[in-house]
Design a protein around this motif. Structure first.
Motif: not given
Length: 293
Positions: A74-80, A83-87, A112-118
């Protein structure tokens, strides 16, 4: 165009503040925790409120992944979703992940960190397995404009355990890291004179700041240590060059501004109060740094 060029231009227009979304559950008003179905949901709602309030004053946002990993899936979903909100808001993002592995493992981290969910615009990296731990990230700068801030001279107490070790040539270890990063920057220069990859340089050791800045004119700095770790605007300003060349991170002093000096915190405190206090803290920080240049 590298993301470091975008960051340079954003600093010109907005100032040097990097808002750290190192959002611990206990930073959130108790009323908001009661309203939320889960801690992860409360963190996400808090982040959105802080982002909305500070966007005018922030050059970028640094999101420390550990605070989200600690809350599980759930925390990783909040992280993702953060990031989406910031974008969606058009903000530049530094994913504070401090990766430092090599070869195919590093390639997977980069993907993982330059494309996709994160997906983020920048990451933080540790160089202590060698420059081959940095190389797999470079193609993302070349092909997508992505960037990284590599640990050079940090702001924590333990930095002297390794970063200050004196080598046979008399140089300190962090100087040697800086030499390698300067060479990397020269090989991948942006249009404003800074390399695609920058360095993490803390502002808590004021007596060294001017010398570090003078030697590293091609490196854009991510500057921790402001606020809760004791660094002041005057300290951070010493690591800038001609009014630019760095962003200054603050996390707790912005995220917890609503409860600073208030014991116990008011029972009616909510995200609106927290956001208002965060906006003031970010604005005051921006103005303090500008006046110190």
């Amino acid at each position: 165009m590298y993301n470091i060029d975008k960051l340079f231009e954003t600093v010109q227009s907005k100032g040097h503040v990097c808002v750290g979304l190192d959002t611990a559950v206990d930073y959130i008003p108790a009323l908001e925790l009661k309203r939320s179905r889960s801690e992860a949901e409360a963190v996400l709602a808090y982040n959105r409120a802080i982002i909305d309030a500070t966007l005018e004053f922030a050059a970028c946002y640094k999101v420390q992944i550990a605070y989200y990993e600690a809350l599980g899936l759930a925390g990783l979903e909040a992280y993702s979703k953060t990031l989406k909100y910031l974008r969606e808001k058009g903000a530049l993002i530094i994913a504070d992940i401090k990766r430092g592995d090599i070869a195919d493992t590093a390639k997977r981290y980069a993907k993982a960190h330059f494309e996709g969910d994160f997906e983020a615009d920048f990451v933080t990296l540790s160089p202590y397995m060698g420059m081959d731990s940095i190389e797999p990230w470079i193609e993302w700068a070349e092909n997508k404009g992505k960037g990284a801030f590599v640990l050079m001279r940090t702001s924590n107490k333990g930095m002297r355990d390794f970063e200050y070790l004196e080598l046979k040539d008399g140089a300190k270890l962090y100087d040697t890291v800086g030499d390698k990063l300067s060479a990397l920057a020269s090989a991948h220069p942006g249009k404003h004179g800074y390399g695609a990859f920058g360095a993490v340089v803390g502002c808590t050791e004021r007596e060294e700041a001017a010398a570090i800045r003078a030697r590293r004119d091609s490196l854009f700095f991510l500057i921790p240590g402001y606020g809760a770790q004791g660094g002041a605007a005057e300290d951070a300003a010493l690591l800038l060059r001609e009014g630019n060349g760095g962003v200054v991170n603050a996390s707790r002093s912005i995220l917890k501004a609503w409860s600073a000096g208030v014991l116990p915190p008011p029972d009616n405190a909510d995200n609106t109060l927290a956001a208002q206090a965060a906006a003031k803290a970010a604005r005051d920080m921006r103005d303090a740094i500008r006046s110190s240049i």
